[in-house]
Write an enzyme that holds these catalytic residues in place. Sequence first.
Site, PDB file in Angstrom:
ATOM      1  N   SER A 145       0.149  -5.150-122.296  1.00  0.00           N
ATOM      2  CA  SER A 145       0.937  -5.945-121.338  1.00  0.00           C
ATOM      3  C   SER A 145       2.148  -6.535-122.040  1.00  0.00           C
ATOM      4  O   SER A 145       3.240  -6.602-121.454  1.00  0.00           O
ATOM      5  CB  SER A 145       0.087  -7.074-120.755  1.00  0.00           C
ATOM      6  OG  SER A 145      -1.000  -6.562-120.054  1.00  0.00           O
TER       7      SER A 145
ATOM      8  N   HIS B  35      -5.647  -0.742-118.764  1.00  0.00           N
ATOM      9  CA  HIS B  35      -6.661  -1.575-118.096  1.00  0.00           C
ATOM     10  C   HIS B  35      -7.356  -0.768-116.998  1.00  0.00           C
ATOM     11  O   HIS B  35      -8.581  -0.797-116.877  1.00  0.00           O
ATOM     12  CB  HIS B  35      -6.013  -2.796-117.422  1.00  0.00           C
ATOM     13  CG  HIS B  35      -5.424  -3.806-118.353  1.00  0.00           C
ATOM     14  ND1 HIS B  35      -4.155  -4.305-118.205  1.00  0.00           N
ATOM     15  CD2 HIS B  35      -5.951  -4.448-119.434  1.00  0.00           C
ATOM     16  CE1 HIS B  35      -3.910  -5.204-119.152  1.00  0.00           C
ATOM     17  NE2 HIS B  35      -4.973  -5.299-119.920  1.00  0.00           N
TER      18      HIS B  35
ATOM     19  N   LYS C 140      -1.837 -19.821-122.811  1.00  0.00           N
ATOM     20  CA  LYS C 140      -0.904 -18.699-122.783  1.00  0.00           C
ATOM     21  C   LYS C 140       0.048 -18.795-121.594  1.00  0.00           C
ATOM     22  O   LYS C 140      -0.403 -18.929-120.459  1.00  0.00           O
ATOM     23  CB  LYS C 140      -1.730 -17.410-122.634  1.00  0.00           C
ATOM     24  CG  LYS C 140      -1.647 -16.464-123.808  1.00  0.00           C
ATOM     25  CD  LYS C 140      -2.288 -15.179-123.388  1.00  0.00           C
ATOM     26  CE  LYS C 140      -2.720 -14.261-124.431  1.00  0.00           C
ATOM     27  NZ  LYS C 140      -3.477 -13.125-123.923  1.00  0.00           N
TER      28      LYS C 140
ATOM     29  N   ARG D  76      -8.390  -1.117-128.606  1.00  0.00           N
ATOM     30  CA  ARG D  76      -7.397  -0.080-128.906  1.00  0.00           C
ATOM     31  C   ARG D  76      -7.303   0.212-130.387  1.00  0.00           C
ATOM     32  O   ARG D  76      -6.923   1.308-130.784  1.00  0.00           O
ATOM     33  CB  ARG D  76      -6.008  -0.543-128.435  1.00  0.00           C
ATOM     34  CG  ARG D  76      -5.816  -0.549-126.951  1.00  0.00           C
ATOM     35  CD  ARG D  76      -4.688  -1.451-126.549  1.00  0.00           C
ATOM     36  NE  ARG D  76      -5.035  -2.834-126.792  1.00  0.00           N
ATOM     37  CZ  ARG D  76      -4.351  -3.883-126.357  1.00  0.00           C
ATOM     38  NH1 ARG D  76      -3.232  -3.698-125.682  1.00  0.00           N
ATOM     39  NH2 ARG D  76      -4.746  -5.111-126.601  1.00  0.00           N
TER      40      ARG D  76
HETATM   41  P1  ADP Z   1      -6.524 -10.920-123.000  1.00  0.00           P
HETATM   42  O1  ADP Z   1      -5.372 -11.869-122.885  1.00  0.00           O
HETATM   43  O2  ADP Z   1      -7.855 -11.546-122.632  1.00  0.00           O
HETATM   44  O3  ADP Z   1      -6.589 -10.098-124.261  1.00  0.00           O
HETATM   45  P2  ADP Z   1      -5.505  -8.585-121.600  1.00  0.00           P
HETATM   46  O4  ADP Z   1      -5.140  -8.576-120.148  1.00  0.00           O
HETATM   47  O5  ADP Z   1      -4.405  -8.403-122.581  1.00  0.00           O
HETATM   48  O6  ADP Z   1      -6.278  -9.939-121.783  1.00  0.00           O
HETATM   49  O7  ADP Z   1      -6.633  -7.495-121.879  1.00  0.00           O
HETATM   50  C1  ADP Z   1      -7.881  -7.509-121.245  1.00  0.00           C
HETATM   51  C2  ADP Z   1      -8.791  -6.537-121.974  1.00  0.00           C
HETATM   52  O8  ADP Z   1      -8.279  -5.202-121.836  1.00  0.00           O
HETATM   53  C3  ADP Z   1      -8.925  -6.783-123.473  1.00  0.00           C
HETATM   54  O9  ADP Z   1     -10.241  -6.494-123.873  1.00  0.00           O
HETATM   55  C4  ADP Z   1      -7.952  -5.783-124.072  1.00  0.00           C
HETATM   56  O10 ADP Z   1      -8.312  -5.439-125.394  1.00  0.00           O
HETATM   57  C5  ADP Z   1      -8.122  -4.615-123.120  1.00  0.00           C
HETATM   58  N1  ADP Z   1      -6.959  -3.729-123.086  1.00  0.00           N
HETATM   59  C6  ADP Z   1      -5.670  -4.090-123.003  1.00  0.00           C
HETATM   60  N2  ADP Z   1      -4.863  -3.004-122.997  1.00  0.00           N
HETATM   61  C7  ADP Z   1      -5.681  -1.921-123.099  1.00  0.00           C
HETATM   62  C8  ADP Z   1      -5.468  -0.504-123.181  1.00  0.00           C
HETATM   63  N3  ADP Z   1      -4.247   0.015-123.198  1.00  0.00           N
HETATM   64  N4  ADP Z   1      -6.556   0.297-123.267  1.00  0.00           N
HETATM   65  C9  ADP Z   1      -7.803  -0.234-123.308  1.00  0.00           C
HETATM   66  N5  ADP Z   1      -8.075  -1.555-123.245  1.00  0.00           N
HETATM   67  C10 ADP Z   1      -7.032  -2.395-123.148  1.00  0.00           C
END
Ligand code: ADP
Length: 159
Positions: free
Chosen positions: A128, A17, A41, A90
């Site tokens: 996450s 992130h 969620k 990803r």
């Molecule tokens: P959500 O529950 O909305 O998917 P996340 O917190 O899991 O929220 O992710 C927020 C954004 O960051 C999403 O677009 C996700 O694809 C992206 N993301 C998550 N992990 C990574 C990573 N390792 N590298 C790049 N982007 C990521």
Amino acid sequence: MKKAIFPGSFDPVTLGHVDIIERSAKLFDEVIVVILHNSEKKSLFSLEERLRYLQHATSHIGNVRCTSDDGLTVAFAKKEGANAIIRGIRSIKDYEYEMDIASINHHMDPDIETIVLFADAKYSYVSSSMIREMIRYQQDVSAFVDEDVYEALKNKQLQ
Ligand code: ADP
């Protein structure tokens, strides 16, 4: 002033992130990272914890602000005067999911564009959910999260 929002659950924020946030901060005058807690969620970390970790992990980036909201992503963007939504991809799995979300958001507000950044190869398997699983089994997650976040997580593991 070019403003973008980066919405997510950030449960917890990972280096993947942070990489996306650093890269978008170079493209926009201001990036607002927003924890959207409108979905069903269930989260491991409270909203307050997630916000605190986000603030720690992004404190080195000048034009980034972190906040939370319980509304729709497009409504939040409009409220902030932002016309771009940043998302990270990803894999092909993310691609399909992100395309659906982007289409729905476009339907709701065609003035707001979704901008997709591809994950850096070294973070392409970092999520996450993977970190939450590792924390549950007392595994070392220091390679995947910011140092301050790591300390906070370690304290949490000891509780
Ligand atoms: P959500 O529950 O909305 O998917 P996340 O917190 O899991 O929220 O992710 C927020 C954004 O960051 C999403 O677009 C996700 O694809 C992206 N993301 C998550 N992990 C990574 C990573 N390792 N590298 C790049 N982007 C990521």
